[in-house]
Design a protein around this motif. Structure first.
Motif, short mmCIF file in Angstrom:
data_model
loop_
_atom_site.label_atom_id
_atom_site.label_comp_id
_atom_site.label_asym_id
_atom_site.label_seq_id
_atom_site.Cartn_x
_atom_site.Cartn_y
_atom_site.Cartn_z
N TYR A 1 18.18 -30.70 47.01
CA TYR A 1 17.93 -30.76 48.45
C TYR A 1 19.08 -31.47 49.18
O TYR A 1 19.58 -30.99 50.20
N LYS B 1 8.55 -31.80 49.55
CA LYS B 1 7.63 -31.37 50.63
C LYS B 1 7.07 -32.60 51.36
O LYS B 1 6.96 -32.62 52.58
N ASP C 1 11.71 -33.62 39.14
CA ASP C 1 11.74 -34.18 40.50
C ASP C 1 13.14 -34.60 40.93
O ASP C 1 13.59 -34.29 42.03
N SER D 1 8.74 -35.29 33.78
CA SER D 1 8.46 -35.00 35.19
C SER D 1 9.59 -35.51 36.09
O SER D 1 9.91 -34.88 37.09
N ASN E 1 15.22 -31.58 41.70
CA ASN E 1 14.87 -30.98 42.99
C ASN E 1 15.41 -31.79 44.17
O ASN E 1 15.90 -31.23 45.15
N ASN F 1 0.23 -32.80 49.41
CA ASN F 1 1.68 -32.84 49.17
C ASN F 1 2.09 -33.72 47.99
O ASN F 1 3.28 -33.98 47.79
N ASP G 1 2.16 -33.26 44.79
CA ASP G 1 2.84 -32.67 43.62
C ASP G 1 4.29 -32.35 43.89
O ASP G 1 5.04 -32.02 42.96
N ASP G 2 4.69 -32.39 45.14
CA ASP G 2 6.04 -31.95 45.49
C ASP G 2 6.74 -33.01 46.36
O ASP G 2 6.54 -33.03 47.58
#
Lengths: 460, 96
Positions: free
Chosen positions: B38, A403, B31, B27, B34, A397, A399-400
């Motif tokens: 959420y 998640k 992130d 990066s 995202n 998990n 990389d995300d």
């Protein structure tokens, strides 16, 4: 696996030497960052000559490396604090030492406790005690693994959104997340001050309760610590027949079938023991992770602002301006996950976004608290899995981030509401441990321990 | 889907006193976008007139006597923690 009673009444020196040997033997799991060997041996001699006595005299333990402790660095598994040597100790460590317990080392964690697997440590990950190809869980992964391997009979961790309960579940040990404010936060590296709690890992409910009792209590150095209230129930049968609600929202197909089976079996044994269990709804549960990842980063961004490379901690070399000193020290001192959380925190707190994110999340938090309170008007205890899965694979998990966060979906709501919860072992699924989460109303910690202890007796 | 620009990340990093590398900015843009996507599910909730729950203890106004408490730690011990010091002062690069 020897529990606390094994160590009592033996030579403290022998206890400490055995624990140090075990720590070295299990080095490949990387549960510990360093040993506090010198101080441990000195204290063992003092116990053996009678200078120190108490309920945990000569019992070895380990603490997560975000607790300030003497003899060596307190790193929080970060480059920022890699050489930080504290002049004072956390209040809860002082309390355990007053009862004769002996700290033998500091355990690995996700850097600054930011993570759910102990893979975010700046000093390398910790492996699961049952299957070393799997994660330890986190962020208190090192402490959970040290207890599960039998290095020590108990260990301290911190839980902000599940960081004790989740690794306890992944390694098959008992994990304690007390009511917010029950134990002092003084002398522990702050993550999110409105949900941080100090708790322990142990092999059974009795040991966990004893350690919790010693840790508990008001501390003038922590303004949010509650007045003393925790007192274990002398007779576990005094809890009688409890009304227990199983949180149905956490028993859907999103949870692994093996986990659901073990939880269902635990429910069956609760019924056999004379308790009533019915399924309840907690509709706000599905929003708890979203609230958490607004509120907690906001608090992290504030709490981590103090690490600037000026008064303590690592300072970047060869900088010419103060801004450059701050920026480079912080960039080097924090891992990627901490940087994510700092940026999110400052985003949701910034002018123009405050109402839409931070205030909205705190309003949603109140709705969640109201739902818990309504359930506790009717039920004594709530129950759910601790995690939707068993321990996942190392690297699975990383990389995300979203998640990874999902593994905390069942624990963060309890933290936001300040409730006490225990993670208790409930057997295995596909060879890996499963934990059941027992949740109580604020300050009902003693009932949870009595229930867990009575169910362990049923297992025998 | 929440979008956050590269410039937003650079501005946030400045506000956060973080000197990021170009790779980190790339990066983090993904992130942070995202994560913000959420958490936007909270917009489904009606929170009109709900008082925010900033704390859970119910404690208020915890007072103590207004006396100095050095916490058993000396000035010398604290200065020893500083990466650089001179004449009982913490030393930093020139500010002005």
């Amino acid at each position: 696996m020897p529990s606390i009673s094994y160590y009592q009444g033996r030579s403290a020196l022998q206890n400490v030497q055995e624990a140090l040997q075990a720590a070295k033997k299990y080095d490949k799991y990387h549960a510990l960052l360093h040993l506090t060997e010198k101080r441990a041996l000195e204290r063992a001699a003092q116990v053996d000559n009678g200078a120190i006595s108490g309920r945990l005299a000569g019992v070895p333990f380990v603490v997560k490396d975000n607790y300030l402790a003497l003899d060596g660095a307190t790193t929080a598994a970060s480059r920022m604090l890699e050489d930080f040597e504290t002049p004072l100790q956390a209040t809860v460590i002082e309390r355990l030492e007053q009862e004769g317990a002996i700290c033998i080392g500091k355990t690995n964690l996700d850097s600054f406790a930011h993570g759910s697997s102990t893979e975010n440590s700046a000093f390398g990950l910790t492996k699961n005690a049952i299957d070393p190809t799997k994660v330890a869980g986190g962020s208190s992964g090192g402490s959970a693994v040290a207890v599960a391997l039998g290095i020590v009979p108990f260990a301290l961790g911190t839980d902000t959104g599940g960081s004790i309960r989740q690794p306890a579940s992944f390694n098959g040990v008992v994990g304690v997340k007390p009511t917010y404010g029950m134990s002092s936060r003084f002398g522990v590296v702050a993550m999110a001050s409105s949900t941080d709690v100090m708790g322990c890992f142990a092999l059974n409910g009795k040991d966990a309760e004893l350690v919790t009792e010693i840790m508990a209590g008001n501390d003038p150095k922590d303004m949010t610590s509650l007045p003393d209230y925790f007192k274990p129930l002398e007779d576990v049968s005094s809890i009688g027949s409890l009304k227990i609600g199983m949180i149905g929202d956490f028993m859907t197909e999103d949870t692994d079938s093996g986990v659901r089976e073990r939880v269902t079996e635990y429910v069956d044994s609760l019924k056999m023991a004379g308790h009533s269990v019915s399924t309840v709804k907690l509709p706000m549960a599905k929003y708890s992770l979203a609230m958490y990842y607004i509120i907690v980063p906001a608090e992290i961004a504030s709490n981590l602002a103090r690490y600037d490379g000026v008064r303590y901690g690592s300072r970047a070399k060869d900088t010419t301006t103060l801004d450059e000193l701050y920026g480079l020290s912080r960039d080097r001192g924090f891992v990627a996950e901490s940087k994510r959380r700092i940026l999110i925190g400052n985003y949701v707190l910034s002018s123009g976004y405050f109402d839409a994110y931070y205030q909205k999340a705190q309003q949603a938090r109140q709705l969640l608290i109201d739902e818990f309170d309504a359930l506790f008007a009717e039920f004594d205890v709530l129950l759910s899995p601790v995690v939707p899965t068993t321990a996942f694979g190392i690297g699975e998990n990383t990389d995300d981030p979203v998640k990874m966060y999902l593994s905390d979906a069942m624990t963060v709501g309890v933290s936001l509401a300040g409730l006490p919860a225990l993670s208790v072992p409930a057997g295995n699924a596909n060879g890996m441990p499963v934990g059941v989460q027992l949740i109580g109303q604020r300050k009902s910690d003693a009932v949870l321990f009595a229930l867990a202890k009575s169910m362990e007796a049923t297992d025998d | 889907m929440h979008t956050i620009s590269r410039d937003d990340i650079i501005k946030l990093a400045t506000l956060s006193s973080l000197k990021l590398t170009d790779e980190e900015i790339d990066s983090l843009q993904v992130d942070v976008g995202n994560i913000l996507s959420y958490v936007e599910q909270l917009n489904e909730l009606d929170t009109k007139d709900v008082t925010p729950a900033y704390q859970v203890t119910g404690l208020s106004n915890v007072f103590r006597k207004d006396v100095i408490n050095s916490g058993e730690v000396s000035r010398e011990q604290l200065l020893a923690l500083a990466p650089d010091s001179q004449d009982l002062q913490i030393k930093v690069p020139k500010v002005l």
